[in-house]
Design a protein around this motif. Structure first.
Motif, PDB file in Angstrom:
ATOM      1  N   LEU A 118      -1.218  -7.013  12.763  1.00  0.00           N
ATOM      2  CA  LEU A 118      -1.920  -5.909  12.131  1.00  0.00           C
ATOM      3  C   LEU A 118      -0.884  -5.067  11.399  1.00  0.00           C
ATOM      4  O   LEU A 118       0.285  -5.040  11.781  1.00  0.00           O
ATOM      5  N   ARG A 119      -1.339  -4.377  10.346  1.00  0.00           N
ATOM      6  CA  ARG A 119      -0.479  -3.386   9.701  1.00  0.00           C
ATOM      7  C   ARG A 119      -1.191  -2.045   9.699  1.00  0.00           C
ATOM      8  O   ARG A 119      -2.275  -1.906   9.136  1.00  0.00           O
ATOM      9  N   LEU A 120      -0.547  -1.071  10.337  1.00  0.00           N
ATOM     10  CA  LEU A 120      -1.075   0.281  10.360  1.00  0.00           C
ATOM     11  C   LEU A 120      -0.459   1.084   9.218  1.00  0.00           C
ATOM     12  O   LEU A 120       0.709   0.883   8.872  1.00  0.00           O
ATOM     13  N   SER A 121      -1.246   1.990   8.661  1.00  0.00           N
ATOM     14  CA  SER A 121      -0.774   2.875   7.610  1.00  0.00           C
ATOM     15  C   SER A 121      -0.934   4.320   8.044  1.00  0.00           C
ATOM     16  O   SER A 121      -1.871   4.659   8.781  1.00  0.00           O
ATOM     17  N   CYS A 122      -0.037   5.163   7.579  1.00  0.00           N
ATOM     18  CA  CYS A 122      -0.083   6.596   7.850  1.00  0.00           C
ATOM     19  C   CYS A 122       0.181   7.312   6.530  1.00  0.00           C
ATOM     20  O   CYS A 122       1.311   7.309   6.042  1.00  0.00           O
ATOM     21  N   THR A 123      -0.859   7.899   5.970  1.00  0.00           N
ATOM     22  CA  THR A 123      -0.728   8.587   4.690  1.00  0.00           C
ATOM     23  C   THR A 123      -0.643  10.085   4.916  1.00  0.00           C
ATOM     24  O   THR A 123      -1.498  10.669   5.593  1.00  0.00           O
ATOM     25  N   ARG A 127       9.242  -7.344  17.071  1.00  0.00           N
ATOM     26  CA  ARG A 127       7.821  -7.604  16.801  1.00  0.00           C
ATOM     27  C   ARG A 127       7.189  -6.543  15.895  1.00  0.00           C
ATOM     28  O   ARG A 127       6.300  -6.883  15.105  1.00  0.00           O
ATOM     29  N   LEU A 128       7.608  -5.314  16.015  1.00  0.00           N
ATOM     30  CA  LEU A 128       7.061  -4.222  15.206  1.00  0.00           C
ATOM     31  C   LEU A 128       8.129  -3.732  14.235  1.00  0.00           C
ATOM     32  O   LEU A 128       9.303  -3.650  14.582  1.00  0.00           O
ATOM     33  N   THR A 129       7.683  -3.423  13.009  1.00  0.00           N
ATOM     34  CA  THR A 129       8.599  -2.954  11.974  1.00  0.00           C
ATOM     35  C   THR A 129       8.015  -1.717  11.306  1.00  0.00           C
ATOM     36  O   THR A 129       6.884  -1.750  10.819  1.00  0.00           O
ATOM     37  N   ILE A 130       8.801  -0.650  11.280  1.00  0.00           N
ATOM     38  CA  ILE A 130       8.388   0.574  10.599  1.00  0.00           C
ATOM     39  C   ILE A 130       8.987   0.572   9.202  1.00  0.00           C
ATOM     40  O   ILE A 130      10.126   0.150   8.997  1.00  0.00           O
ATOM     41  N   SER A 131       8.204   1.022   8.244  1.00  0.00           N
ATOM     42  CA  SER A 131       8.691   1.145   6.872  1.00  0.00           C
ATOM     43  C   SER A 131       8.010   2.332   6.215  1.00  0.00           C
ATOM     44  O   SER A 131       7.026   2.858   6.737  1.00  0.00           O
ATOM     45  N   ARG A 132       8.561   2.710   5.063  1.00  0.00           N
ATOM     46  CA  ARG A 132       8.021   3.877   4.383  1.00  0.00           C
ATOM     47  C   ARG A 132       8.015   3.637   2.873  1.00  0.00           C
ATOM     48  O   ARG A 132       8.940   3.028   2.331  1.00  0.00           O
ATOM     49  N   TYR A 182       4.307   2.837   7.344  1.00  0.00           N
ATOM     50  CA  TYR A 182       3.594   1.661   7.839  1.00  0.00           C
ATOM     51  C   TYR A 182       4.188   1.222   9.174  1.00  0.00           C
ATOM     52  O   TYR A 182       5.358   1.481   9.475  1.00  0.00           O
ATOM     53  N   LEU A 183       3.375   0.538   9.948  1.00  0.00           N
ATOM     54  CA  LEU A 183       3.853  -0.123  11.154  1.00  0.00           C
ATOM     55  C   LEU A 183       3.300  -1.541  11.125  1.00  0.00           C
ATOM     56  O   LEU A 183       2.105  -1.755  11.352  1.00  0.00           O
TER      57      LEU A 183
END
Length: 126
Positions: free
Chosen positions: A18-23, A67-72, A80-81
């Protein structure tokens, strides 16, 4: 008015992604630490990942490393996660959070963050 809005949660089978987004709105998030936390039923809120644009600092809790990657994306004021190889124990409500002032460092403590999104449910189950 500062606002964080998460999206992208859902139901996924073990091993899925899954990819989570945070706006973010109401502030220029590129100068602020953004972190992802999660809270499973009956458990305390846990910091899972944090990214600091100013010095490139990135933090992951041991249980999600690899397993999890944070990006911006600064142009979109969005963090994103990316979540891969998901496990049932990753099931939780996931929140993004921002610190109150710019140019601060990452922290794994929920008390260090002032602004929170509403959360998005991630369920890993077959």
């Amino acid at each position: 008015q500062v606002q964080l809005v998460e999206s992208g949660g859902g139901l996924v089978q073990p091993g899925g992604s899954l990819r989570l987004s945070c706006t973010a709105s109401g502030f220029t998030s590129r100068f602020f630490v953004i972190a992802w936390f999660r809270q499973a039923p009956g458990k305390e809120r846990e910091g899972v990942a944090c990214a600091n644009n100013i010095d490139g600092e990135i933090y992951y809790v041991d249980s999600v490393k690899g397993r999890l990657t944070i990006s911006r994306d600064n142009a979109k004021n969005t963090a994103y996660l990316q979540m891969n190889s998901l496990k049932p124990e990753d099931t939780a409500v996931y929140y993004c959070a921002a610190r109150a002032q710019p140019y601060l460092s990452c922290s794994g403590s929920s008390g260090a963050y002032t602004y929170w999104g509403q959360g998005t449910q991630v369920t890993v189950s077959s």
